[in-house]
Design an enzyme around this catalytic site. Structure first.
Site, PDB file in Angstrom:
ATOM      1  N   LYS A   1       0.833  -1.207   0.000  1.00  0.00           N
ATOM      2  CA  LYS A   1       0.000   0.000   0.000  1.00  0.00           C
ATOM      3  C   LYS A   1       0.872   1.264   0.000  1.00  0.00           C
ATOM      4  O   LYS A   1       2.086   1.181   0.160  1.00  0.00           O
ATOM      5  CB  LYS A   1      -0.922   0.008   1.216  1.00  0.00           C
ATOM      6  CG  LYS A   1      -1.682  -1.280   1.432  1.00  0.00           C
ATOM      7  CD  LYS A   1      -3.026  -1.303   0.738  1.00  0.00           C
ATOM      8  CE  LYS A   1      -3.675  -2.671   0.943  1.00  0.00           C
ATOM      9  NZ  LYS A   1      -5.017  -2.780   0.448  1.00  0.00           N
TER      10      LYS A   1
HETATM   11  C1  LIG Z   1      -5.778  -3.933   1.003  1.00  0.00           C
HETATM   12  C2  LIG Z   1      -7.247  -3.834   0.990  1.00  0.00           C
HETATM   13  C3  LIG Z   1      -7.994  -4.012   2.168  1.00  0.00           C
HETATM   14  C4  LIG Z   1      -7.374  -4.319   3.520  1.00  0.00           C
HETATM   15  O1  LIG Z   1      -6.575  -5.416   3.500  1.00  0.00           O
HETATM   16  P1  LIG Z   1      -5.726  -5.918   4.778  1.00  0.00           P
HETATM   17  O2  LIG Z   1      -4.811  -6.909   4.164  1.00  0.00           O
HETATM   18  O3  LIG Z   1      -6.700  -6.519   5.719  1.00  0.00           O
HETATM   19  O4  LIG Z   1      -5.027  -4.761   5.391  1.00  0.00           O
HETATM   20  C5  LIG Z   1      -9.358  -3.827   2.095  1.00  0.00           C
HETATM   21  N1  LIG Z   1      -9.965  -3.518   0.946  1.00  0.00           N
HETATM   22  C6  LIG Z   1      -9.289  -3.345  -0.195  1.00  0.00           C
HETATM   23  C7  LIG Z   1     -10.027  -2.963  -1.435  1.00  0.00           C
HETATM   24  C8  LIG Z   1      -7.902  -3.525  -0.228  1.00  0.00           C
HETATM   25  O5  LIG Z   1      -7.217  -3.388  -1.364  1.00  0.00           O
END
Ligand SMILES: *Cc1c(COP(=O)(O)O)cnc(C)c1O
Length: 389
Positions: free
Chosen positions: A203
């Site tokens: 991210k």
């Molecule tokens: C990355 C992401 C999340 C959260 O993911 P975690 O791995 O739980 O931190 C939630 N929704 C979307 C659309 C994502 O890309």
């Protein structure tokens, strides 16, 4: 050359911040998480920011704060990471899908408007939006819209808000892919009632694992703070639990890392913008390749992944395997949620149910992407793609 799919953008600032925590006895619920949350409040102008240990946990708590539970319906899309649908199932509510816009991959507003009208009306009008099976016999009620800012591009939140308002629907914004993105000059996260961010290593900022909830709702914030900490309400002692809660706490090492990343956020976003611009320049004239589309209301795209679309008829798996031979990993993005095995089994979804999502899912290809990619690496990927095609 080998190019990684993604890499975190870390500096000595982050390494020192984490190391400093190791010189203290406080590894959870200390000043790092408070400072990390305060940084989010400042950045977004939010009343409340609540750090948790994943983006999924953040979404789960938002649904609880919005009062979503059994027999409730939540409107969402199947073109997303599975977490945005899974959390609806965690609270025993029913996800109801509408398809997405072919340009952005964000929720299709015409379909959303029609679905809301039909679902509120109920009966046969509502039935066409419900899954074939797995709905149960009890009557449901539409309670919320869970919209996703796909690939770092905001959904059209003013329109969603206008659709939601007459029926008092709650708006939950999954901004887990979009930290720093702007919609008509406003930052994502607070465009609905509750917003979420995720900090997995691919991210825009990372804490290893982690997430953040933002909201201006005082009552919801205080409930979510309690729920992330095993249900301890203000005034509860360590062994008193007012609510059935969870351990969704973000530790101090992760929070310190996140705080340092927030200090570098503008730099991190700019680097990603630069890499995306390199890709755009090199790929815009390759036949068979469609580069990402940016909507007019997106006043800042926050690049999460760089996803191209291959023209219909191009053998994507073949392209992927020939790129892999050259040390270039790529990923289909996204595999539609309604076609995941557990969703097909439970709800009876089939190929053809959400044609736009499926088309994007079949043609989308995420290229290696991160803020630390060099121009040479982008050249290498683009040259290889041109040759392979
Ligand atoms: C990355 C992401 C999340 C959260 O993911 P975690 O791995 O739980 O931190 C939630 N929704 C979307 C659309 C994502 O890309």
């Amino acid at each position: 050359m080998r190019v990684p799919m993604s890499s975190p953008d870390l500096s000595d600032l982050e390494r020192q911040a984490v190391m400093q925590v190791l010189h203290t006895p406080t590894l959870s619920m200390g000043e790092q998480i408070e400072a990390f949350e305060a940084a989010f409040c400042r950045y977004l102008g939010a009343k409340h920011a609540i750090g948790v240990n994943s983006g999924t946990a953040a979404l789960h708590l938002c649904l609880l704060a919005a009062g979503i539970g059994p027999d409730d319906w939540v409107l969402t899309t199947p073109f997303s990471f599975v977490a945005s649908t899974n959390v609806i199932l965690y609270v025993n509510a029913l996800p109801i899908f509408v398809d997405v816009e072919p340009t952005t991959g964000n929720i299709d507003l015409t379909q959303a408007a029609q679905a809301i009208q039909d679902l509120i009306e109920g009966g046969t009008a509502a039935r066409r939006w419900l899954p074939r099976r797995g709905v149960g016999r009890r009557k449901g009620q539409l309670k919320a819209i869970l919209g996703i800012d796909v690939f770092g591009q905001p959904a059209d939140w003013d329109t969603l808000r206008a659709l939601a308002a007459p029926y008092g629907l709650k708006l939950i914004e999954d901004s887990c892919e979009a930290l720093g993105a702007e919609y008509k000059g406003r930052k994502v996260g607070l465009l609905g009632d509750y917003g979420t961010f995720g900090f997995y290593p691919n991210k825009q900022i990372t804490t290893g694992e982690g997430g953040m909830i933002v909201t201006n709702d005082d009552e919801g914030a205080s409930l979510m703070r309690a729920l992330r900490n095993q249900g301890r309400a203000p005034g509860d002692t360590w062994l008193q639990h007012t609510y059935l809660g969870y351990n969704y706490r973000l530790d101090e090492l992760s929070a310190a890392l996140g705080l340092a990343q927030m200090q570098r956020l503008e730099e991190l976003l700019r680097r990603r913008e630069q890499v995306a611009a390199w890709y755009n320049q090199r790929l815009q004239n390759i036949p068979g390749v469609e580069i990402p589309y940016i909507a007019s209301q997106t006043t800042r795209m926050s690049w999460f992944v760089y996803v191209i679309r291959l023209a219909p008829g191009i053998d994507r798996a073949g392209v992927a395997s020939r790129l892999a031979e050259r040390g270039i990993p790529v990923r289909p993005y996204f595999l539609p949620i309604h076609l995941q095995p557990y969703m097909q089994t439970r709800f009876g979804y089939r190929q053809g149910d959400f044609p736009v999502t499926e088309d994007l899912g079949e043609r989308g290809l995420a290229l290696p992407f991160s803020g630390v990619m060099s121009e040479d690496q982008v050249d290498y990927v683009c040259d290889a793609l041109r040759q392979v095609l």
